[in-house]
Scaffold this motif. Sequence first.
Motif, PDB file in Angstrom:
ATOM      1  N   THR A  22       0.830  -1.192  -0.001  1.00 19.01           N
ATOM      2  CA  THR A  22      -0.043   0.190   0.080  1.00 19.01           C
ATOM      3  C   THR A  22       0.841   1.098   0.107  1.00 19.01           C
ATOM      4  O   THR A  22       0.428   2.416  -0.351  1.00 19.01           O
ATOM      5  N   ALA A  23       2.184   1.148   0.457  1.00 15.15           N
ATOM      6  CA  ALA A  23       2.828   2.431   0.686  1.00 15.15           C
ATOM      7  C   ALA A  23       3.414   2.996  -0.552  1.00 15.15           C
ATOM      8  O   ALA A  23       3.704   4.048  -1.013  1.00 15.15           O
ATOM      9  N   ILE A  24       3.272   2.132  -1.764  1.00 15.16           N
ATOM     10  CA  ILE A  24       3.910   2.192  -3.021  1.00 15.16           C
ATOM     11  C   ILE A  24       3.007   2.101  -4.021  1.00 15.16           C
ATOM     12  O   ILE A  24       3.123   1.723  -5.116  1.00 15.16           O
ATOM     13  N   SER A  25       1.530   1.837  -3.863  1.00 17.55           N
ATOM     14  CA  SER A  25       0.630   1.408  -4.784  1.00 17.55           C
ATOM     15  C   SER A  25       0.130   2.503  -5.634  1.00 17.55           C
ATOM     16  O   SER A  25      -0.274   2.557  -6.697  1.00 17.55           O
ATOM     17  N   SER A  47       7.545  16.569 -10.847  1.00 18.06           N
ATOM     18  CA  SER A  47       6.829  15.210 -11.501  1.00 18.06           C
ATOM     19  C   SER A  47       6.695  14.122 -10.326  1.00 18.06           C
ATOM     20  O   SER A  47       7.510  14.095  -9.552  1.00 18.06           O
ATOM     21  N   GLU A  48       5.546  13.445 -10.406  1.00 19.28           N
ATOM     22  CA  GLU A  48       5.508  12.330  -9.312  1.00 19.28           C
ATOM     23  C   GLU A  48       6.116  10.889 -10.103  1.00 19.28           C
ATOM     24  O   GLU A  48       5.856  10.689 -11.389  1.00 19.28           O
ATOM     25  N   VAL A  49       6.900  10.362  -9.354  1.00 16.47           N
ATOM     26  CA  VAL A  49       7.685   9.185  -9.651  1.00 16.47           C
ATOM     27  C   VAL A  49       7.479   8.000  -8.857  1.00 16.47           C
ATOM     28  O   VAL A  49       7.214   8.360  -7.804  1.00 16.47           O
ATOM     29  N   ARG A  50       7.803   6.719  -9.233  1.00 14.03           N
ATOM     30  CA  ARG A  50       7.666   5.849  -8.505  1.00 14.03           C
ATOM     31  C   ARG A  50       8.998   4.959  -9.035  1.00 14.03           C
ATOM     32  O   ARG A  50       9.055   4.341 -10.038  1.00 14.03           O
ATOM     33  N   TRP A  51      10.152   4.942  -8.352  1.00  9.28           N
ATOM     34  CA  TRP A  51      11.549   4.309  -8.630  1.00  9.28           C
ATOM     35  C   TRP A  51      12.018   3.561  -7.404  1.00  9.28           C
ATOM     36  O   TRP A  51      11.518   3.465  -6.165  1.00  9.28           O
ATOM     37  N   GLY A  52      12.610   2.486  -8.019  1.00 11.39           N
ATOM     38  CA  GLY A  52      13.112   1.702  -6.927  1.00 11.39           C
ATOM     39  C   GLY A  52      14.612   1.143  -7.422  1.00 11.39           C
ATOM     40  O   GLY A  52      15.072   1.494  -8.267  1.00 11.39           O
ATOM     41  N   GLY A  53      15.045   0.435  -6.544  1.00  5.87           N
ATOM     42  CA  GLY A  53      16.427   0.040  -6.604  1.00  5.87           C
ATOM     43  C   GLY A  53      17.154  -0.581  -5.531  1.00  5.87           C
ATOM     44  O   GLY A  53      16.661  -0.981  -4.717  1.00  5.87           O
ATOM     45  N   VAL A  54      18.557  -0.248  -5.712  1.00  7.07           N
ATOM     46  CA  VAL A  54      19.242  -1.120  -4.616  1.00  7.07           C
ATOM     47  C   VAL A  54      20.027   0.123  -3.808  1.00  7.07           C
ATOM     48  O   VAL A  54      20.440   0.944  -4.388  1.00  7.07           O
ATOM     49  N   SER A 108      17.027  -3.940  -1.085  1.00  6.35           N
ATOM     50  CA  SER A 108      16.159  -3.142  -2.264  1.00  6.35           C
ATOM     51  C   SER A 108      15.101  -2.211  -1.630  1.00  6.35           C
ATOM     52  O   SER A 108      14.503  -2.963  -0.791  1.00  6.35           O
ATOM     53  N   VAL A 109      14.948  -1.322  -2.356  1.00  7.39           N
ATOM     54  CA  VAL A 109      13.810  -0.328  -2.017  1.00  7.39           C
ATOM     55  C   VAL A 109      12.984   0.147  -3.070  1.00  7.39           C
ATOM     56  O   VAL A 109      13.742   0.336  -4.114  1.00  7.39           O
ATOM     57  N   THR A 110      11.855   0.666  -2.634  1.00 10.41           N
ATOM     58  CA  THR A 110      11.039   1.453  -3.666  1.00 10.41           C
ATOM     59  C   THR A 110      10.526   2.541  -3.274  1.00 10.41           C
ATOM     60  O   THR A 110       9.944   2.356  -2.031  1.00 10.41           O
ATOM     61  N   VAL A 111      10.382   3.690  -3.935  1.00  7.37           N
ATOM     62  CA  VAL A 111       9.913   4.986  -3.282  1.00  7.37           C
ATOM     63  C   VAL A 111       8.874   5.575  -4.086  1.00  7.37           C
ATOM     64  O   VAL A 111       8.979   5.332  -5.471  1.00  7.37           O
ATOM     65  N   SER A 138       7.203   4.873   0.890  1.00  7.69           N
ATOM     66  CA  SER A 138       8.439   3.406   0.548  1.00  7.69           C
ATOM     67  C   SER A 138       8.119   2.473   0.991  1.00  7.69           C
ATOM     68  O   SER A 138       7.349   1.983   1.962  1.00  7.69           O
ATOM     69  N   TYR A 139       8.982   1.526   0.199  1.00  4.82           N
ATOM     70  CA  TYR A 139       8.769   0.084   0.860  1.00  4.82           C
ATOM     71  C   TYR A 139      10.023  -0.620   0.702  1.00  4.82           C
ATOM     72  O   TYR A 139      10.607  -0.507  -0.341  1.00  4.82           O
TER      73      TYR A 139
END
Length: 175
Positions: A22-25, A47-54, A108-111, A138-139
């Motif tokens: 839900t935090a990154i939905s 701008s709104e983004v949903r990015w993730g990585g290491v 690993s994290v997604t924001v 974030s997750y």
Amino acid sequence: MKIVWCVILIMLFSGCATQVPTAISKTPAQTIRVDEVRMDIDKFSGSEVRWGGVISKVENKASQTWIEIVSRELRKNGQPLSDSKSSGRFIASFSGFMDPVIYKVGASVTVVGSILGERIGMIGEYTYRFPVVLVNGSYLWPQKAETVYHEYYPSPWIEHDPWPYYFRPDPFSRW
């Protein structure tokens, strides 16, 4: 009877579907890559983004935490693909303290958030322009348990045992 089977199939298939935390939905209307933002930060500011990585670095400041992330392509559920090619690095700006033991290098994290601006930093001796994302959600993805393999050392008596396997006396029997 057909309705019962349809309900059972729907429940079965919905249990197999991947769930987005839900935090990154919240997914942005358009997909923006890190390398596009690095080329023209002013065009994408806000701008709104949903990015993730290491995670590659964690810096705790007085009232915020900057986490440097090597971006990765995301799955449908938002989880970064560990073996995908990176489109660059970015900084996720969290308000408050984020524990570097929990948000450790290699995790690993997604924001989800908005592009705040850029920060000039160094990667080794290379000057790098990091897009900065003001994090709204974030997750932190759970890491897989590490499998420990033990060397197998055969018994020295097996190869030199005078009894063939099928004639070996049972050590628990009474003679």
